[in-house]
Motif scaffolding. Structure first.
Motif, mmCIF file in Angstrom:
data_model
loop_
_atom_site.group_PDB
_atom_site.id
_atom_site.type_symbol
_atom_site.label_atom_id
_atom_site.label_comp_id
_atom_site.label_asym_id
_atom_site.label_seq_id
_atom_site.Cartn_x
_atom_site.Cartn_y
_atom_site.Cartn_z
ATOM 1 N N ARG A 95 -8.289 8.773 -2.021
ATOM 2 C CA ARG A 95 -7.892 7.989 -0.847
ATOM 3 C C ARG A 95 -6.541 8.466 -0.301
ATOM 4 O O ARG A 95 -6.331 8.481 0.909
ATOM 5 C CB ARG A 95 -7.842 6.505 -1.202
ATOM 6 N N THR B 45 2.347 8.679 4.027
ATOM 7 C CA THR B 45 1.372 7.821 4.703
ATOM 8 C C THR B 45 0.910 8.471 5.983
ATOM 9 O O THR B 45 1.645 9.225 6.621
ATOM 10 C CB THR B 45 1.990 6.452 5.027
ATOM 11 N N ALA B 46 -0.314 8.157 6.356
ATOM 12 C CA ALA B 46 -0.892 8.776 7.542
ATOM 13 C C ALA B 46 -0.103 8.445 8.787
ATOM 14 O O ALA B 46 0.079 9.265 9.671
ATOM 15 C CB ALA B 46 -2.351 8.320 7.695
ATOM 16 N N ASP B 47 0.381 7.186 8.875
ATOM 17 C CA ASP B 47 1.124 6.778 10.064
ATOM 18 C C ASP B 47 2.389 7.606 10.245
ATOM 19 O O ASP B 47 2.799 7.908 11.352
ATOM 20 C CB ASP B 47 1.486 5.296 9.965
ATOM 21 N N THR C 242 0.833 -1.207 0.000
ATOM 22 C CA THR C 242 0.000 0.000 0.000
ATOM 23 C C THR C 242 0.865 1.253 0.000
ATOM 24 O O THR C 242 0.603 2.216 -0.735
ATOM 25 C CB THR C 242 -0.925 0.005 1.232
ATOM 26 N N ARG D 52 -6.059 9.643 3.493
ATOM 27 C CA ARG D 52 -5.150 8.932 4.405
ATOM 28 C C ARG D 52 -4.068 9.848 4.970
ATOM 29 O O ARG D 52 -3.626 9.679 6.100
ATOM 30 C CB ARG D 52 -4.483 7.757 3.676
ATOM 31 N N THR D 53 -3.609 10.801 4.178
ATOM 32 C CA THR D 53 -2.466 11.624 4.588
ATOM 33 C C THR D 53 -2.875 12.958 5.184
ATOM 34 O O THR D 53 -2.053 13.635 5.808
ATOM 35 C CB THR D 53 -1.555 11.907 3.382
ATOM 36 N N GLU E 12 1.037 4.178 -2.934
ATOM 37 C CA GLU E 12 0.826 5.603 -2.672
ATOM 38 C C GLU E 12 2.059 6.426 -3.051
ATOM 39 O O GLU E 12 1.944 7.531 -3.572
ATOM 40 C CB GLU E 12 0.467 5.814 -1.201
#
Length: 977
Positions: A949, A973-975, A912, A953-954, A916
């Motif tokens: 998306r 990435t969001a994390d 994933t 997510r971000t 992205e």
């Protein structure tokens, strides 16, 4: 093609783009510990009320205190500023008065204006009367007021000693309420210094020892912090060479580092390529301008300090002998020189080099190496020559290690040795070059020539070409001078100074000395043509390819024929070159050098025209005996690059082994090609970036454009489609230059990826027409393979089959593993459901594995599975191989194939993130949703959903934010956010 403009420094183009020096948002590097200490002290009610920030000139005291002051203001604490300037020291009690005035003015706006005005008036009256006691009382009272304020006193070394003495009498102990003082001042000498300088210097030392005072000394930056600071200033990661040189020349002093980077930026010596900064080959040390802080500080010391510093800029590498030589070479007395050195040490211009036993210093060196160049470059030629001659005579008086010792009574000059801190390899030849006719002419020529040869190829431009040129000026005999000129040109070519190489070669070719031997003239003609080729002067080469250009020159037939053949070679006029070689064979066969070179040219020309037999036999033979090492090396590299151009990695590796060469000895361009085929793409790109800056990206024909084309292929495989297109466009030359087949193929692949089949076909046909006009076969296999696939995608099966036939004939004609592999893969791609695909693809996989090229092998594996000619499990191997090379776009396509085949993709989270990141790259490349859909082989709606998306997510809200994150290497990435 692009809808979003990429930053110029993010592009990988020929020559790179100019650097921009950016001071905005400057962060303090290497100051974390000191910042924590000052913040703790100023926030703590029981912390010190007087903090002195010390450090040498340019160390960043002001920036450090400004940052601390801003943090205090952010917490609601008032910060007042009092600046001291040169000349304040001549006005007694001025700083004390200004402190009182600043504090009382601040209080008058907040609380008791009447009391504040009275205190200010008292201070002014006491200052006018010179009443030290009264002013001390007012000052102590102002500082004792419980006002939540901090006063920053900048550059207190300029303050008057009387005021500093008054501050030293104030009780700054934490138990006493009152204002806090933050004082900055220069501290030139280290803690082991003897006595501080008189006046304000001594008063500052006493202030630092007063009650409640705390001192913070700012150290120099380490190598890692210098690298980080350079990256911030240039908004790009510095190349290791740039970072290393910046640290050495600045010694980790931020002010010197900024001056250095500004100087280089002004010279256009820093070039930006692909978000990285590189220093141009041979970039000189910039000369600090008159308004620079370091130069002004030295100027302010006056004489004899300036003259002594100028002498040391030449003589310091000779240690303590420099003192005696400086007195002998200037109009200063020995005592004046000693006093000047002492002052330069006290004022932080030079440092003492400690002796072995801690006694007298071994010598002196400039604290900021930039100042050595700044002072030396301001010397006139006579002064510089006289000082250099003194250094040369002193070193020669000591004799070389193999010379017999010289008796003391026979010595006419002081004896000196070069300090370990100096560059012993370049110091003496540099001084000989500057001394010129002031020293023994014959010995100077011999030593300059020997030193230049020892330094070859001098890629860092430390002096080799300059020494050769100075030797030429000292030679009077015409033939000897021309030989020296040729040596200079060959050395210049070796280090990449092609303009100098061409100029000196043209001088010999057009006006040779009477009696110059034919081999020298042959070498000069070779050098002239080679230099014109590297400079891409196709019109000049076109003229050199004709007989009339050479007929008017006083050259032997061997030199003229060789030069003309080489010009035709550079222009890829292969058949003309072969015809000329055949007609003049007795001429060029007359010497071993010309025979070896022109036989190589003949073999390569025949290979390019589709007759590989003679070259194949030559590669199996040992090297020609009697040739010089550099010419053997040049022949091997030409053969090696040609093999890599055909994708023959095993053959190229075998050639290196037979010639007993390791990969580390290869030119950077050859190492790039090797890394590319081995799948070491990160290493290949690192070399490509540097070669883009220094011009080495364009190699000799027939592989002239191979390196940028392969670089574009790497970028394309990683999703950097617009970057690949920009690179190809930046490298394209003029119509009369070498063929651009490799660039045509790279451009066509970009267009195919974007779904522009019509333009791709046009580009491929243009390349094939150009090759046909010159009879060239080399490199056309890739064009025929791509054209077949373009026709197949467009539904023109008959045209695709015709292209396949040509490709099959080429594979048989050239006996090339790559061409055979291209035929096998292309035929299966054009006719995936035919029985031939079932036969061809297993053979393709086996052939690809034998060639040991990860990307090529992965492409074959993926093709085999898609055509049902191999088990689906091969997809996992292809996936891993694409991962090794970093081919993100192909890895994405393989993931899609794995899902279609029901094979689990390893690491769902990683997959994933990769999806992205690839999408972010495509957005940063400025592609529209429609173009991205073509690239990823998805629908436009699917791409729009993926972009939505990604934003969700971000937390990003626009494409611009995504582009910024990609260009700066930020997370997607969001994390991570």
């Amino acid at each position: 093609m692009r809808t979003v403009a990429a930053r110029a420094d993010a592009e990988l183009v020929l020559g790179g783009t100019a650097a921009r020096f950016d001071r905005t948002g400057a962060r303090l590097f290497g100051r974390e510990r000191e910042s924590d200490a000052i913040d703790r002290g100023l926030r703590d009610p029981d912390g010190p009320r007087l903090v002195l920030v010390r450090g040498e000139r340019g160390i960043g005291r002001s920036a450090f205190t400004r940052a601390a002051a801003e943090r205090l203001r952010a917490e609601g604490i008032a910060v007042l500023r009092v600046d001291c300037v040169p000349g304040d020291g001549e006005r007694p009690l001025l700083l004390a008065l200004r402190l009182v005035m600043a504090l009382e003015e601040h209080r008058s706006t907040a609380a008791r204006p009447g009391t504040a005005r009275r205190a200010a008036a008292q201070a002014l009256s006491a200052t006018r009367r010179g009443d030290r006691a009264s002013l001390a009382e007012v000052l102590a009272g102002s500082l004792a007021q419980p006002t939540p304020a901090t006063v920053v006193v900048e550059d207190a070394q300029h303050a008057d000693a009387e005021s500093l003495a008054l501050l030293g009498e104030v009780d700054f102990r934490p138990s006493q309420p009152g204002v806090r003082l933050l004082v900055t001042a220069v501290q030139h000498t280290g803690p082991d210094s003897t006595e501080p300088s008189p006046g304000s210097g001594r008063a500052l030392e006493q202030l630092a020892r007063s009650r409640g005072a705390h001192t913070i000394v700012l150290p120099r930056l380490g190598a890692e912090d210098v690298t980080a600071a350079v990256a911030q200033r240039l908004r790009a990661a510095p190349d290791a060479g740039l970072a290393r040189r910046a640290h050495r020349l600045s010694q980790g002093i931020p002010g010197a580092l900024d001056a250095l980077l500004l100087g280089w930026a002004g010279q256009d010596a820093i070039r930006m390529v692909d978000r990285q900064a590189f220093l141009a080959l041979g970039a000189p040390v910039p000369v600090l301008p008159d308004g620079d802080r370091f130069v002004e500080a030295l100027r302010a010391l006056g004489e004899p300090c300036w003259t002594v510093a100028a002498a040391l800029s030449i003589l310091w590498p000779l240690g303590r002998s420099a003192e005696e030589l400086a007195a002998a070479s200037t109009e200063l007395s020995a005592e004046a020189v000693r006093d000047g050195i002492r002052t330069l040490v006290d004022e932080g211009v030079v440092d003492e080099l400690p002796g072995q036993t801690g006694d007298a210093p071994r010598g002196w060196t400039f604290r900021v190496p930039l100042m050595e160049d700044a002072v030396r470059e301001r010397l006139g030629p006579l002064e510089r020559g006289r000082l250099s001659a003194a250094a040369v005579e002193a070193l020669w008086a000591g004799g070389a290690p193999e010379d017999p010792p010289v008796r003391q009574d026979q010595r006419t000059a002081p004896v000196a040795v070069i300090l370990a801190e100096a560059d012993a390899e370049t110091y003496l030849p540099d001084r000989i070059a500057d001394a010129g006719v002031l020293v023994d002419r014959d010995r100077a020529v011999a030593e300059l020539t020997a030193a230049a040869r020892a330094l070859y190829p001098d890629h860092e431009r430390r002096g080799m070409v300059r020494w050769h040129l100075r030797a030429v000026r000292l030679i009077e005999e015409p033939i000897a001078r021309d030989l020296a000129i040729l040596r200079c040109g060959q050395a210049a070519f070796g280090c990449g100074d092609y303009r100098t190489a061409r100029a000196v070669a043209e001088r010999i070719v057009c006006d040779p000395a009477e009696g110059l031997d034919p081999l020298t003239l042959y070498d000069a003609a070779t050098l002239l043509v080679a230099s014109a080729g590297v400079e891409r002067d196709w019109p000049a080469l076109d003229r050199m390819g004709t007989a009339p250009w050479w007929d008017g020159l006083r050259l032997p037939a061997m030199a003229a024929v060789s030069g003309r053949v080489q010009a035709l070679w550079q222009l890829e006029k292969w058949q003309e070159a072969l015809t000329l070689l055949s007609r003049t064979e007795p001429v060029w066969q007359s010497t071993p050098d010309s025979r070896a070179l022109l036989e190589l040219f003949r073999n390569v020309a025949e290979f390019v025209l589709g007759r590989p037999e003679r070259l194949t036999r030559a590669l199996a033979l040992p090297e020609v005996p009697g040739m010089s090492r550099d010419k053997v090396f040049a022949r091997t590299i030409a053969q090696f690059d040609l093999l890599l151009g055909t994708g023959d990695l095993p053959g190229a590796t075998a050639l290196l082994s037979a010639r007993e060469l390791s990969a580390e000895l290869l030119p950077e361009s050859s190492r790039f090609l090797l890394h590319h085929l081995r799948g070491q793409w990160d290493e290949a790109l690192a070399l490509a970036r540097r070669l883009m800056v220094n011009g080495g990206v364009l190699t000799a024909v027939p592989t002239h454009h191979l390196l940028p084309a392969r670089t574009a292929a790497i970028l394309l495989a990683r999703g950097r489609i617009t970057s690949a297109d920009r690179l190809v466009s930046s490298v394209r030359g003029r119509a009369h230059g070498p063929l651009e087949l490799f660039l045509d193929h790279a451009e066509a692949e970009v267009l195919r990826t974007l779904g522009e089949l019509g333009r791709a076909e046009e580009t491929l046909r243009r390349g094939l027409r150009a090759a046909q006009e010159r009879g060239s076969v080399y490199g056309t296999d890739e064009l025929w393979a791509s054209l077949a696939e373009v026709h197949a995608e467009a539904g023109h099966t008959g045209r695709a089959a015709a292209c396949l036939e040509r490709l099959d004939l080429l594979a048989e004609q050239m006996n090339s593993g790559r061409t055979r592999l291209l035929y096998l893969l292309t035929s299966a791609g054009v006719r995936p459901d035919s029985a031939a695909a079932g036969r061809h693809l297993p053979e393709a996989v086996e052939l690809a594995r034998s060639r040991s090229q990860p990307f090529e092998t992965a492409v074959a594996l993926l093709a085999a599975v898609r055509a049902n000619a191999g088990p689906a499990t091969l997809l996992r191997e292809a996936y891993d191989l694409f991962g090794e090379t970093g081919a993100a776009l192909w890895r994405f396509r393989t993931r899609s194939a794995m899902r279609e085949a029901g094979i689990a993709v390893p690491g769902r989270g990683q997959a994933t993130a990769e999806n992205e990141h690839l999408l972010g790259i495509l957005l940063a490349e400025g592609l529209t949703n429609r173009q991205i859909a073509h690239v990823l082989r998805l629908s436009e709606d699917a791409v729009a959903n993926r972009v939505s998306r990604l934003f969700a997510r971000t937390g990003m809200r626009s494409r611009t934010e995504v582009v910024t994150a990609v260009l700066t290497g930020g997370p997607l990435t969001a994390d991570d956010r």
